[in-house]
Design a protein around this motif. Sequence first.
Motif, PDB file in Angstrom:
ATOM      1  N   HIS A  95       0.834  -1.203   0.000  1.00  0.00           N
ATOM      2  CA  HIS A  95       0.000   0.000   0.000  1.00  0.00           C
ATOM      3  C   HIS A  95       0.872   1.259   0.000  1.00  0.00           C
ATOM      4  O   HIS A  95       0.583   2.243   0.675  1.00  0.00           O
ATOM      5  N   HIS A 145      -5.929  -7.926  -7.823  1.00  0.00           N
ATOM      6  CA  HIS A 145      -6.423  -8.898  -6.849  1.00  0.00           C
ATOM      7  C   HIS A 145      -6.360 -10.304  -7.445  1.00  0.00           C
ATOM      8  O   HIS A 145      -6.783 -10.538  -8.580  1.00  0.00           O
ATOM      9  N   TYR A 152      -7.587 -13.935   0.124  1.00  0.00           N
ATOM     10  CA  TYR A 152      -7.149 -13.106   1.257  1.00  0.00           C
ATOM     11  C   TYR A 152      -6.373 -13.997   2.215  1.00  0.00           C
ATOM     12  O   TYR A 152      -6.585 -15.219   2.272  1.00  0.00           O
ATOM     13  N   SER A 182      -4.336 -14.274   6.215  1.00  0.00           N
ATOM     14  CA  SER A 182      -4.162 -13.750   7.563  1.00  0.00           C
ATOM     15  C   SER A 182      -3.143 -14.601   8.323  1.00  0.00           C
ATOM     16  O   SER A 182      -3.024 -15.809   8.076  1.00  0.00           O
ATOM     17  N   TYR A 212      -7.058  -2.037   5.669  1.00  0.00           N
ATOM     18  CA  TYR A 212      -6.118  -2.995   6.243  1.00  0.00           C
ATOM     19  C   TYR A 212      -5.634  -2.595   7.627  1.00  0.00           C
ATOM     20  O   TYR A 212      -5.001  -3.386   8.335  1.00  0.00           O
ATOM     21  N   ARG A 213      -5.948  -1.367   8.049  1.00  0.00           N
ATOM     22  CA  ARG A 213      -5.556  -0.909   9.391  1.00  0.00           C
ATOM     23  C   ARG A 213      -6.663  -1.112  10.427  1.00  0.00           C
ATOM     24  O   ARG A 213      -6.430  -0.968  11.626  1.00  0.00           O
ATOM     25  N   TYR A 217      -2.383 -10.093  11.374  1.00  0.00           N
ATOM     26  CA  TYR A 217      -2.192  -9.490  10.039  1.00  0.00           C
ATOM     27  C   TYR A 217      -3.278 -10.018   9.122  1.00  0.00           C
ATOM     28  O   TYR A 217      -3.631 -11.198   9.158  1.00  0.00           O
ATOM     29  N   ASP A 236      -4.607  -9.198   4.907  1.00  0.00           N
ATOM     30  CA  ASP A 236      -4.549  -8.381   3.693  1.00  0.00           C
ATOM     31  C   ASP A 236      -4.947  -9.235   2.501  1.00  0.00           C
ATOM     32  O   ASP A 236      -5.055 -10.467   2.601  1.00  0.00           O
ATOM     33  N   SER A 237      -5.160  -8.579   1.396  1.00  0.00           N
ATOM     34  CA  SER A 237      -5.501  -9.294   0.173  1.00  0.00           C
ATOM     35  C   SER A 237      -4.245  -9.897  -0.444  1.00  0.00           C
ATOM     36  O   SER A 237      -3.130  -9.421  -0.223  1.00  0.00           O
ATOM     37  N   SER A 247       2.745 -11.052  -4.373  1.00  0.00           N
ATOM     38  CA  SER A 247       1.772 -11.566  -3.409  1.00  0.00           C
ATOM     39  C   SER A 247       2.386 -12.706  -2.605  1.00  0.00           C
ATOM     40  O   SER A 247       3.293 -13.412  -3.093  1.00  0.00           O
TER      41      SER A 247
END
Length: 400
Positions: free
Chosen positions: A157, A174, A178, A180, A230-231, A265, A267-268, A293
């Motif tokens: 980002h 994308h 996703y 984590s 994402y925050r 954490y 994110d995509s 990615s």
Amino acid sequence: MKVLIAGASVAGPSLAFWLARYGAEVTVLEQAAELRKGGQLVDVRGSARGVLARAGLAETVAAACTASDGLSFVDSGGRRLATLSVADFGGDGPVTDTEILRGRLSEIFHEETRDSAEYLFGDRIAGLADGPGGVRVTFEKAAARTYDVVIGADGLHSGVRKLAFGPDAPPLRHLGAYLSFWTAENHLGLRDWTEAYSEPGRTMGMRTIHGNSAVMAFMSFTSAEFRYDYRELESLKAVLRARAAGMGWECDRLIEQIDQAPDFYFDSCSQVRLPRWSVGNVGLVGDAAYCASPLSGHGTTIALVGAYVLAGELAKAGADHQAGLAAYERTLKPWIDEIQEFGAGNGKAMTPETALGVWLRNNVSRLRRFLPRGLFAGEIRMSNRFVLPDYSRYESAQTH
């Protein structure tokens, strides 16, 4: 050469390391109040091992690595359906022989550069003005400064990317998933091992860390792109809980621990694909320039190699910084393109979307060690394909 690097994760401090070797005056800016010491396990593969060797840090990194002997795919009862050993792939397979917590790798490069580079924490770039006299940088807090080159090493980002490209910056690409991570208890007593469980469209697993006293839990799920911040961690935890609902195996116990985890954490799985990696005297490195990615398994590898090549080409170009930025892209891009293409397709193996896909992944993995190694050597060759240029002639006499 006076250089500002935005971002103190892995690409930023490693770039500072090499630039300092070539006699540059380096400032590393980090938005966080201090070095981020958390983060998921990351892999160092192929050509990036050569970078660590040339930096004289191979032994230091090896000593800080998390021991990992392999990976098993399991069923809902915990029975191992397929096992992949690190030794089966020469250290460059699905699980590598060089796995380290991202924050620890960041610490190593920070420790090596804190006396040769200036670190500014708790601030960010507010504006960039590139002109004949250099790049005038305004900060949110500190007084403005001018640099010869500004490099964004500030991740997926990237704020530098947005400032440099403005409205022309392409959107993130994308990849349909996703991901984590979070630290959890090693309640199964795994030793130097990874276990993963999949249902159609979602996978959860755990890798041992901290000398097997804990695990890095992870979950991936397939999904069309959706809007999120994402925050906003609490909102993202709610998303993860909803996506994990009803999963078998140990998933409930792992999900229960996300509120206590200090390093959650989310994110995509997205890629950064830009028409160029620099604008004038402002450049990008690592995920900010060419994120492949997490599905590629090469994010840290291309960050380390990219920092090495960028610093070397800037040193080689002398006062023509834009020529150095262009040479860096020209040298590295074919390899990056290959890794990005691999990453775009690798998600189907990690998180198959159908029950048949899960079955095929498990059975191909089970048979893989018995089949000719050459059938599955593409990823190993790709990791090692880039030949590191030799920039040692540009090192400052002060580094010897």
